[in-house]
Design a protein around this motif. Sequence first.
Motif, short mmCIF file in Angstrom:
data_model
loop_
_atom_site.label_atom_id
_atom_site.label_comp_id
_atom_site.label_asym_id
_atom_site.label_seq_id
_atom_site.Cartn_x
_atom_site.Cartn_y
_atom_site.Cartn_z
N GLN A 147 -32.48 6.51 -15.71
CA GLN A 147 -31.72 6.63 -14.48
C GLN A 147 -31.43 5.24 -13.93
OE1 GLN A 147 -30.69 9.48 -13.60
NE2 GLN A 147 -30.09 9.43 -11.45
N VAL A 148 -30.20 5.06 -13.46
CA VAL A 148 -29.77 3.76 -12.91
C VAL A 148 -29.29 3.98 -11.48
CG1 VAL A 148 -28.12 1.88 -13.12
CG2 VAL A 148 -29.14 2.88 -15.18
N GLN A 149 -29.73 3.11 -10.60
CA GLN A 149 -29.28 3.14 -9.20
C GLN A 149 -28.49 1.87 -8.91
OE1 GLN A 149 -32.86 3.48 -9.76
NE2 GLN A 149 -32.34 5.60 -10.25
N VAL A 150 -27.44 2.03 -8.12
CA VAL A 150 -26.60 0.90 -7.71
C VAL A 150 -26.44 0.98 -6.20
CG1 VAL A 150 -24.36 -0.22 -7.93
CG2 VAL A 150 -25.39 0.90 -9.92
N VAL A 151 -26.84 -0.09 -5.51
CA VAL A 151 -26.85 -0.06 -4.04
C VAL A 151 -26.12 -1.28 -3.50
CG1 VAL A 151 -28.26 -0.03 -1.97
CG2 VAL A 151 -29.02 1.20 -4.01
N GLU A 152 -25.08 -1.04 -2.69
CA GLU A 152 -24.35 -2.12 -2.04
C GLU A 152 -24.91 -2.38 -0.65
OE1 GLU A 152 -20.86 0.32 -4.04
OE2 GLU A 152 -22.57 0.78 -2.75
N SER A 153 -24.69 -3.59 -0.17
CA SER A 153 -25.05 -3.94 1.20
C SER A 153 -24.16 -5.09 1.66
CB SER A 153 -26.52 -4.33 1.29
OG SER A 153 -26.78 -5.47 0.48
N GLY A 154 -24.14 -5.32 2.97
CA GLY A 154 -23.44 -6.48 3.50
C GLY A 154 -22.13 -6.19 4.21
N GLY A 155 -21.71 -4.95 4.24
CA GLY A 155 -20.47 -4.64 4.95
C GLY A 155 -20.65 -4.74 6.45
N GLY A 156 -19.54 -4.59 7.18
CA GLY A 156 -19.62 -4.64 8.63
C GLY A 156 -18.27 -4.89 9.26
N LEU A 157 -18.30 -5.24 10.54
CA LEU A 157 -17.09 -5.50 11.32
C LEU A 157 -16.97 -7.00 11.53
CD1 LEU A 157 -14.73 -4.58 13.16
CD2 LEU A 157 -16.42 -4.40 15.01
N VAL A 158 -15.78 -7.53 11.26
CA VAL A 158 -15.56 -8.97 11.41
C VAL A 158 -14.14 -9.18 11.92
CG1 VAL A 158 -14.78 -9.25 9.02
CG2 VAL A 158 -15.78 -11.20 10.23
N GLN A 159 -13.93 -10.27 12.63
CA GLN A 159 -12.59 -10.60 13.10
C GLN A 159 -11.77 -11.23 11.98
OE1 GLN A 159 -13.06 -13.05 16.64
NE2 GLN A 159 -12.83 -11.25 17.94
N ALA A 160 -10.48 -11.11 12.10
CA ALA A 160 -9.58 -11.74 11.12
C ALA A 160 -9.88 -13.23 11.03
CB ALA A 160 -8.13 -11.51 11.51
N GLY A 161 -9.90 -13.73 9.81
CA GLY A 161 -10.24 -15.12 9.56
C GLY A 161 -11.71 -15.35 9.29
N GLY A 162 -12.52 -14.34 9.52
CA GLY A 162 -13.95 -14.46 9.31
C GLY A 162 -14.36 -14.23 7.87
N SER A 163 -15.68 -14.20 7.67
CA SER A 163 -16.23 -14.06 6.32
C SER A 163 -17.32 -12.99 6.29
CB SER A 163 -16.84 -15.39 5.84
OG SER A 163 -15.88 -16.41 5.77
N LEU A 164 -17.48 -12.39 5.12
CA LEU A 164 -18.57 -11.48 4.84
C LEU A 164 -19.01 -11.69 3.40
CD1 LEU A 164 -17.53 -8.02 6.36
CD2 LEU A 164 -19.45 -9.44 7.10
N ARG A 165 -20.27 -11.38 3.12
CA ARG A 165 -20.77 -11.44 1.75
C ARG A 165 -21.40 -10.10 1.40
NH1 ARG A 165 -25.96 -14.34 -0.96
NH2 ARG A 165 -25.04 -14.98 -2.95
N LEU A 166 -20.82 -9.47 0.39
CA LEU A 166 -21.35 -8.20 -0.10
C LEU A 166 -22.30 -8.44 -1.27
CD1 LEU A 166 -18.10 -6.02 -0.16
CD2 LEU A 166 -19.65 -6.47 1.74
N SER A 167 -23.32 -7.60 -1.34
CA SER A 167 -24.26 -7.65 -2.46
C SER A 167 -24.35 -6.27 -3.10
CB SER A 167 -25.65 -8.07 -1.99
OG SER A 167 -25.65 -9.34 -1.39
N CYS A 168 -24.65 -6.25 -4.37
CA CYS A 168 -24.80 -4.99 -5.09
C CYS A 168 -25.91 -5.17 -6.12
CB CYS A 168 -23.51 -4.60 -5.77
SG CYS A 168 -23.67 -3.26 -6.96
N ALA A 169 -26.98 -4.41 -5.98
CA ALA A 169 -28.12 -4.52 -6.87
C ALA A 169 -28.26 -3.27 -7.73
CB ALA A 169 -29.39 -4.74 -6.06
N ALA A 170 -28.45 -3.49 -9.02
CA ALA A 170 -28.69 -2.39 -9.95
C ALA A 170 -30.17 -2.34 -10.31
CB ALA A 170 -27.85 -2.58 -11.21
N SER A 171 -30.70 -1.14 -10.45
CA SER A 171 -32.11 -1.00 -10.80
C SER A 171 -32.29 0.26 -11.65
CB SER A 171 -32.97 -0.91 -9.55
OG SER A 171 -32.62 0.22 -8.77
#
Length: 121
Positions: free
Chosen positions: A1-25
């Motif tokens: 069995q493999v699990q894949v979990v994302e994180s790091g989303g959210g609300l940001v203003q235009a011009g801003g930055s976000l970093r998404l992560s995705c870990a498999a286990s």
Amino acid sequence: QVQVVESGGGLVQAGGSLRLSCAASGTIFSINDMAWYRQAPGKQRVLVATITSGDVTNYADSVKDRFTISRDNAKKTVYLQMDSLKPEDTAVYYCNVEVRTGWSTGTRDYWGQGTQVTVSS
């Protein structure tokens, strides 16, 4: 069995930055390609960026020069650094990983549950 979990989303203003992560286990022998997709409301899921096991990257034209995909093989994790965000980047972002679960098995794609990114104008 493999699990894949994302994180790091959210609300940001235009011009801003976000970093998404995705870990498999789970039962993972090796990981080939890793990728990020996104799906905006009422639209189809589309490819955003890919990275091979040899760190070759590819981007959709709409995000080129603004987004950067990278991976940490030891952590079985893929990242998406998103800079200069625009309202049209608003979508649910999904991670996809191509996994081999054993020496003699073929590969199979696994998807995360998605993480919401909202960019306000």
